[in-house]
Design a protein around this motif. Sequence first.
Motif, mmCIF file in Angstrom:
data_model
loop_
_atom_site.group_PDB
_atom_site.id
_atom_site.type_symbol
_atom_site.label_atom_id
_atom_site.label_comp_id
_atom_site.label_asym_id
_atom_site.label_seq_id
_atom_site.Cartn_x
_atom_site.Cartn_y
_atom_site.Cartn_z
ATOM 1 N N HIS A 125 0.611 -1.140 -0.107
ATOM 2 C CA HIS A 125 -0.065 0.009 -0.135
ATOM 3 C C HIS A 125 0.851 1.253 0.081
ATOM 4 C CE1 HIS A 125 -3.253 -2.304 0.413
ATOM 5 N NE2 HIS A 125 -3.354 -2.620 1.722
ATOM 6 N N ALA A 126 2.035 1.355 0.658
ATOM 7 C CA ALA A 126 2.679 2.391 0.802
ATOM 8 C C ALA A 126 3.485 2.475 -0.602
ATOM 9 C CB ALA A 126 4.036 2.253 1.865
ATOM 10 N N GLN A 127 3.855 1.642 -1.161
ATOM 11 C CA GLN A 127 4.382 1.778 -2.806
ATOM 12 C C GLN A 127 3.330 2.161 -3.756
ATOM 13 O OE1 GLN A 127 6.056 -2.182 -3.072
ATOM 14 N NE2 GLN A 127 8.024 -1.799 -2.483
ATOM 15 N N VAL A 128 2.166 1.618 -3.563
ATOM 16 C CA VAL A 128 0.948 2.489 -4.353
ATOM 17 C C VAL A 128 0.872 3.697 -4.104
ATOM 18 C CG1 VAL A 128 -1.573 2.155 -4.703
ATOM 19 C CG2 VAL A 128 -0.071 -0.166 -4.495
ATOM 20 N N GLU A 129 0.743 4.141 -2.880
ATOM 21 C CA GLU A 129 0.736 5.803 -2.585
ATOM 22 C C GLU A 129 1.773 6.178 -3.199
ATOM 23 O OE1 GLU A 129 0.020 7.232 1.698
ATOM 24 O OE2 GLU A 129 2.270 7.534 1.157
ATOM 25 N N ARG A 130 3.185 5.939 -3.161
ATOM 26 C CA ARG A 130 4.169 6.750 -3.508
ATOM 27 C C ARG A 130 4.365 6.777 -5.108
ATOM 28 N NH1 ARG A 130 6.962 4.847 1.137
ATOM 29 N NH2 ARG A 130 7.516 2.817 0.278
ATOM 30 N N SER A 131 3.717 5.752 -5.692
ATOM 31 C CA SER A 131 3.444 5.647 -7.041
ATOM 32 C C SER A 131 2.630 6.400 -7.772
ATOM 33 C CB SER A 131 3.473 4.084 -7.591
ATOM 34 O OG SER A 131 4.371 3.081 -7.098
ATOM 35 N N LEU A 132 1.539 6.656 -7.067
ATOM 36 C CA LEU A 132 0.436 7.506 -7.359
ATOM 37 C C LEU A 132 0.929 8.978 -7.212
ATOM 38 C CD1 LEU A 132 -2.546 5.651 -6.112
ATOM 39 C CD2 LEU A 132 -2.077 5.651 -8.492
ATOM 40 N N HIS A 133 1.593 9.151 -6.149
ATOM 41 C CA HIS A 133 2.096 10.362 -5.992
ATOM 42 C C HIS A 133 2.992 10.885 -6.971
ATOM 43 C CE1 HIS A 133 1.804 10.711 -1.348
ATOM 44 N NE2 HIS A 133 0.451 10.600 -2.040
ATOM 45 N N ASP A 134 4.011 10.129 -7.637
ATOM 46 C CA ASP A 134 4.688 10.473 -8.656
ATOM 47 C C ASP A 134 3.994 10.489 -10.011
ATOM 48 O OD1 ASP A 134 7.288 10.550 -6.960
ATOM 49 O OD2 ASP A 134 7.809 8.551 -7.388
ATOM 50 N N LEU A 135 3.166 9.409 -10.264
ATOM 51 C CA LEU A 135 2.374 9.481 -11.531
ATOM 52 C C LEU A 135 1.513 10.468 -11.806
ATOM 53 C CD1 LEU A 135 1.710 7.508 -13.885
ATOM 54 C CD2 LEU A 135 -0.066 6.604 -12.415
ATOM 55 N N ILE A 138 0.510 14.501 -6.912
ATOM 56 C CA ILE A 138 -0.574 14.678 -5.920
ATOM 57 C C ILE A 138 0.402 14.209 -4.482
ATOM 58 C CG2 ILE A 138 -2.836 14.390 -7.353
ATOM 59 C CD1 ILE A 138 -2.690 11.665 -5.851
ATOM 60 N N ASP A 139 -0.315 14.806 -3.628
ATOM 61 C CA ASP A 139 0.295 14.371 -2.173
ATOM 62 C C ASP A 139 -0.395 14.051 -1.168
ATOM 63 O OD1 ASP A 139 -0.818 16.901 -1.276
ATOM 64 O OD2 ASP A 139 0.885 17.983 -2.470
ATOM 65 N N LYS A 344 3.864 34.537 17.381
ATOM 66 C CA LYS A 344 3.218 34.459 16.195
ATOM 67 C C LYS A 344 3.172 33.207 15.526
ATOM 68 C CE LYS A 344 5.159 36.491 12.798
ATOM 69 N NZ LYS A 344 5.770 37.757 11.663
ATOM 70 N N ILE A 345 2.209 32.717 14.726
ATOM 71 C CA ILE A 345 2.083 31.494 13.891
ATOM 72 C C ILE A 345 1.546 31.889 12.601
ATOM 73 C CG2 ILE A 345 0.951 29.272 13.783
ATOM 74 C CD1 ILE A 345 0.769 28.970 16.532
ATOM 75 N N GLU A 346 2.581 31.554 11.547
ATOM 76 C CA GLU A 346 1.989 31.689 10.154
ATOM 77 C C GLU A 346 1.634 30.434 9.620
ATOM 78 O OE1 GLU A 346 5.144 33.709 8.052
ATOM 79 O OE2 GLU A 346 5.065 35.575 9.230
ATOM 80 N N MET A 347 0.442 30.253 9.053
ATOM 81 C CA MET A 347 -0.042 29.106 8.537
ATOM 82 C C MET A 347 -0.131 29.007 7.005
ATOM 83 S SD MET A 347 -3.607 27.184 10.219
ATOM 84 C CE MET A 347 -4.016 25.801 9.385
ATOM 85 N N LYS A 348 0.326 28.251 6.298
ATOM 86 C CA LYS A 348 0.038 28.247 4.990
ATOM 87 C C LYS A 348 -0.352 26.773 4.260
ATOM 88 C CE LYS A 348 3.319 29.010 1.916
ATOM 89 N NZ LYS A 348 4.585 29.764 1.381
ATOM 90 N N ARG A 349 -1.368 26.890 3.580
ATOM 91 C CA ARG A 349 -1.622 25.589 2.791
ATOM 92 C C ARG A 349 -0.769 25.387 1.652
ATOM 93 N NH1 ARG A 349 -3.111 21.179 0.680
ATOM 94 N NH2 ARG A 349 -5.266 20.613 0.092
ATOM 95 N N ILE A 350 -0.234 24.202 1.399
ATOM 96 C CA ILE A 350 0.835 23.940 0.504
ATOM 97 C C ILE A 350 0.602 22.493 -0.320
ATOM 98 C CG2 ILE A 350 2.761 25.167 1.589
ATOM 99 C CD1 ILE A 350 3.934 22.573 2.545
ATOM 100 N N HIS A 351 1.236 22.338 -1.427
ATOM 101 C CA HIS A 351 1.201 21.361 -2.219
ATOM 102 C C HIS A 351 2.426 20.459 -2.433
ATOM 103 C CE1 HIS A 351 -3.279 21.340 -2.774
ATOM 104 N NE2 HIS A 351 -3.162 22.494 -3.012
ATOM 105 N N PRO A 352 3.155 19.850 -1.443
ATOM 106 C CA PRO A 352 4.546 19.225 -1.706
ATOM 107 C C PRO A 352 4.700 18.247 -3.124
ATOM 108 C CG PRO A 352 3.825 18.996 0.564
ATOM 109 C CD PRO A 352 2.575 19.458 -0.240
ATOM 110 N N GLY A 353 3.198 17.832 -3.409
ATOM 111 C CA GLY A 353 3.509 16.841 -4.606
ATOM 112 C C GLY A 353 3.682 17.503 -5.865
#
Length: 794
Positions: A125-135, A138-139, A344-353
Amino acid sequence: MSNLRAALVASLVTLAIAPWSFASDRDQAAEFLHRNCLDCHDGAGAEAGLDLRTLRDDLSDTGAFAKWVRVVDRVRDGEMPPPESSTINDDQRRSFVDLASDRLASHQLHQFETVGRVPLRRLTHAQVERSLHDLLAIDLPLATRVPADPRIDGYTTIADGQPMSHFQLQSHLTIVDAALDEAFSRASEDPHAKPRERSLDARELSRENPRRRCREPEVIDGRGVVWSSTLIFYGRIPATTAREDGWYEFKISVSAINKPKQHGVWCSVRSGECTSGAPLLSWIGGFEADDETQEVSFTAWLPEGHMIEVRPADSTLKMAKFAGGQVGSGEGAPQRVPGVAIKKIEMKRIHPGGSVMQVRQNLLGDCFDLISDSSERFESAESRAQIDRQIGVFASRAFRRPASDEQTQAYASIFHGLLASGESASESLKSCYRAVLCSPRFIYFHENVGKLDDFAIASRLSYFLAGSMPDDELIRVASEGRLHDRVELARQVDRLLATPRGETFVARFTDEWLDLVDINFTEPDRKLYRDFDQVVENAMLAETRTYVADMLARNASVAEFIDSKHSFANSRLARFYELSEHVDQDDIERVRLSAEDQRGGLMSQGAILKVTANGTNTSPVLRGVWLARRLLGETIPPPPAGVAAIEPDIRGATTIREQLERHRDDENCASCHRKIDPAGFALERFDPAGQLRTKYLAMRGGKLTPTNSIDTSYVMADGRKFDDFDEFQELLLTDLRPVARNFVEQLLTFGTGAAPTFADREAITSLVDASAGENYGVKSLLVSAVTSPIFLRK
């Protein structure tokens, strides 16, 4: 000739596969067993449960094959027949072992030619996840949506532990559908939209009503303050609650309050719903706050509705007391306890994928403008050919090898059929891609019996070192047919390990090899081990992973698995270990170890010591078995039926040594305990939390009381004696071959999906011996494993 001897000869003569070369060989082997083994291994009362009367000649029976291997190994190691009651010489022993080994290896090699060494293997399942991330670029965390893969011999990659039932197929569909929904959703977003950000000052991140008793920070001198306390969820910050599932980057400006003289205030950052109905929290990171304001950064996945909690997390700090499970403004300061102040806290939505444009490119190529709700765009032959090409490109990447025209057309027909039935272009393509990702060509490794082709090598190598599908360069080299070249293969090993994906290799491999995945299985009893906390635990994990990564980078000798003059720690872990070298960093750094530290090598690292204990006490048996299996490559069978387990006496009336001495009086147990117990007793120097100790502890009358003194002396299986852990390490260092061999076997198990077999032994011996000139460097052993016939064949 006795009936037993006649039966043994008949057994050897009638082998259907890999028969003995000469009649004299048959007679010699049968004579050896008859003369030297029958007295002890005959009938229901046979020693160690090995009855030679039941030794079958059908090696296709896995049980019979395992018995033959057991006989060969015990004869080879001099355990059978026992030296004190045997008159055989080395030549006789070697002759039997060689004859029987040839028979066993020949049988397996014959099987390999027919069905291969490795059974059909699927992605975890972990390899499927990482494969779909690369394919898809997405993240989205995907593997957490389905039950964890089972571990066989410690690994999730073992083919024999990978059933594919309706349940597993549904789990795979769950992952695939979530990934495709995310990718198509992101592809439709505005690529120029600014990321969602929030900047929270002290008043915004603290409690809304200063008069209300709660568990949020209170505002003091323009800063949100959280005091050191054991109160659960204290330090939660509702203003950071995620409005949608996603990855978020946090930059937190912090400083310490009432800092101890010797060190800063170690804090944790965790996430969760932070309510009594959802008590579990996820670790994000830790930091050491000082008097001066500093900015610390973290990246974390937050499901919708989850928030972060920031609090002092050092169990050695003085703790504040709060009544009623809540904290009122002004209640903490008079107690003069340490705390953390958040400016202070700065919070930002990001997309590492990847960005929206990267998602579009991976998902749609140059077909983005074609994918609309109108089917009229696909009426021309040119547009149909364009989408067909994109489907072929996607299928080729998913299958890790070029998709044939026939395969491409089969998937393209799904798209065109759905489009013709009135489905939208995007939904039609999503269904087409769903079929691709549910194909056995994606789910399984495509490996034919015999030598792997270049694309199969590329996949095996990439999933081994990068944990995901081959990248573009690896596919290009495979298409040029260059992966059977040892130099090129070694170059690809270096390149992959240097990539961001390859940098995760050590953590993935080490966590399964050394059982670090079980780090949270138990928790040290806080009444017994008061200095242990989550900051320490996560530093322990980082210590072991960094240590192995550093060894790989330096091509260090496997000797450092056993002992070294350095390790890695941050200031909190160094203080927990009471190391002689001062460490003032909250990042893991290299530290020198002196003789007074009494540490060195993997065995003395806290993560190892924690996973080999139960949280309350230690067992020499558990730790001894771990060392035998994980570092020395010893096969330790399960205990015989009916033999009671050894449990430490929590009252402290008897020692574990006294109990084991009685246990070893059972001959059925003695042979294994000769291998297990030496390491187990050497490691009694360390408690379940990983700290040094000189006495056992017990609760008596509600008080923590030292009891019996720790005795770490013992006798090795070969008769050599040691007095303490240091001397035990020295004895292991006199012969590094078992350590090197085991490391290779662990790499091959993780990388190929099958544990080394009897037939692999000779090849593994050769590659281990070839690395002796480099003092068994771990990088050299890894390259040798990857370029060996074992890795390059199914």
